[in-house]
Motif scaffolding. Structure first.
Motif, mmCIF file in Angstrom:
data_model
loop_
_atom_site.group_PDB
_atom_site.id
_atom_site.type_symbol
_atom_site.label_atom_id
_atom_site.label_comp_id
_atom_site.label_asym_id
_atom_site.label_seq_id
_atom_site.Cartn_x
_atom_site.Cartn_y
_atom_site.Cartn_z
ATOM 1 N N SER B 12 56.922 34.700 7.790
ATOM 2 C CA SER B 12 55.612 34.296 7.306
ATOM 3 C C SER B 12 55.785 33.363 6.112
ATOM 4 O O SER B 12 56.807 33.402 5.423
ATOM 5 C CB SER B 12 54.760 35.506 6.914
ATOM 6 N N GLN B 14 53.290 30.951 3.084
ATOM 7 C CA GLN B 14 51.980 30.597 2.562
ATOM 8 C C GLN B 14 51.672 29.141 2.896
ATOM 9 O O GLN B 14 52.564 28.284 2.939
ATOM 10 C CB GLN B 14 51.913 30.798 1.044
ATOM 11 N N GLU B 15 50.419 28.899 3.139
ATOM 12 C CA GLU B 15 49.960 27.541 3.407
ATOM 13 C C GLU B 15 50.457 26.601 2.311
ATOM 14 O O GLU B 15 50.446 26.957 1.127
ATOM 15 C CB GLU B 15 48.437 27.543 3.458
ATOM 16 N N GLU B 17 53.450 25.713 1.707
ATOM 17 C CA GLU B 17 54.837 25.936 1.326
ATOM 18 C C GLU B 17 55.776 25.503 2.459
ATOM 19 O O GLU B 17 55.344 25.090 3.528
ATOM 20 C CB GLU B 17 55.055 27.404 0.963
ATOM 21 N N ASN B 114 49.995 31.931 6.272
ATOM 22 C CA ASN B 114 48.894 32.650 5.624
ATOM 23 C C ASN B 114 48.108 31.736 4.694
ATOM 24 O O ASN B 114 48.689 30.919 3.994
ATOM 25 C CB ASN B 114 49.449 33.830 4.823
#
Lengths: 112, 115
Positions: B12, B14-15, B17, B114
């Motif tokens: 996963s 983060q948006e 990144e 995410n």
């Protein structure tokens, strides 16, 4: 330009029934192939063809039959469906000098 | 026989990144092709990027780039500025040169971006 077209998209079969998954491409590609995708797995090659009239087995050919009478079409036949053949099936094609393999949208097959 | 290993079943990020997906392969061939395919929930197989083994330069396609280490038989995918639409299964695949139609796939990495 439709690319690689598979039909049907969804099918439920009873054990022992036969059926044909259709695949057609309009890109005049020499190479065509069939893959299956099971949960947690990548795609595995069933059969492939390098041109009209020429076919060969891939990694998991048992229970499947193919023929290539035209450049455009490459049908996959299940002769006597078994629950182990429940899977998502992908048809793919590429040109003789091309590196890019184009996939159809997949056919979801359930054998009960 | 060739094998492809993706050691990260799920990842996963983060948006916005950056994330790197790993892939190693085993072959005795010298000339071959490597691919990364994206499979969103629709199950469509979408080619992300490809690398010819004879090329030393790493392939790049917009936000996607690879780190191809031929001696180490490693082929990782870097996604920069991750977007929600990048959420998908990612498959690494190997193909020998010379007309063989067999693409050997890894088992895939499920990437979630995410917000």
């Amino acid at each position: 330009n439709a690319g690689v077209t598979q039909t049907p998209k969804f099918q439920v079969l009873k054990t022992g029934q036969s059926m044909t998954l259709q695949c057609a491409q309009d890109m005049n590609h020499e190479y065509m192939s069939w893959y299956r995708q099971d949960p947690g797995m990548g795609l595995r090659l069933i059969h492939y063809s390098v041109g009209a009239g020429i076919t060969d087995q891939g990694e998991v050919p048992n229970g499947y039959n193919v023929s290539r009478s035209t450049t455009e079409d490459f049908p996959l036949r299940l002769l006597s469906a078994a629950p182990s053949q429940t899977s998502v099936y992908f048809c793919a094609s590429r040109g003789y000098r091309g590196l890019t393999i184009y996939f159809g949208e997949g056919s979801w097959l359930t054998v009960v | 026989a060739q094998t492809v290993t993706q050691s990260q079943p799920e990842m996963s990020v983060q948006e916005a990144e950056t994330v790197t997906l790993s892939c190693t392969y085993d072959t005795s061939e010298n000339n071959y092709y490597l691919f990364w395919y994206k499979q969103p929930p629709s199950r469509q197989m979408i080619l992300v990027i490809r690398q010819e083994a004879y090329k030393q330069q790493n392939a790049t396609e917009n936000r996607f780039s690879v780190n191809f280490q031929k001696a180490a038989k490693s082929f990782s995918l870097k996604i920069s500025d991750s977007q929600l639409g990048d959420t998908a299964m990612y498959f690494c695949a190997f193909q020998t040169q010379g007309g063989s139609e067999k693409l050997v796939f890894g088992k895939g990495t499920k990437l979630t971006v995410n917000p």
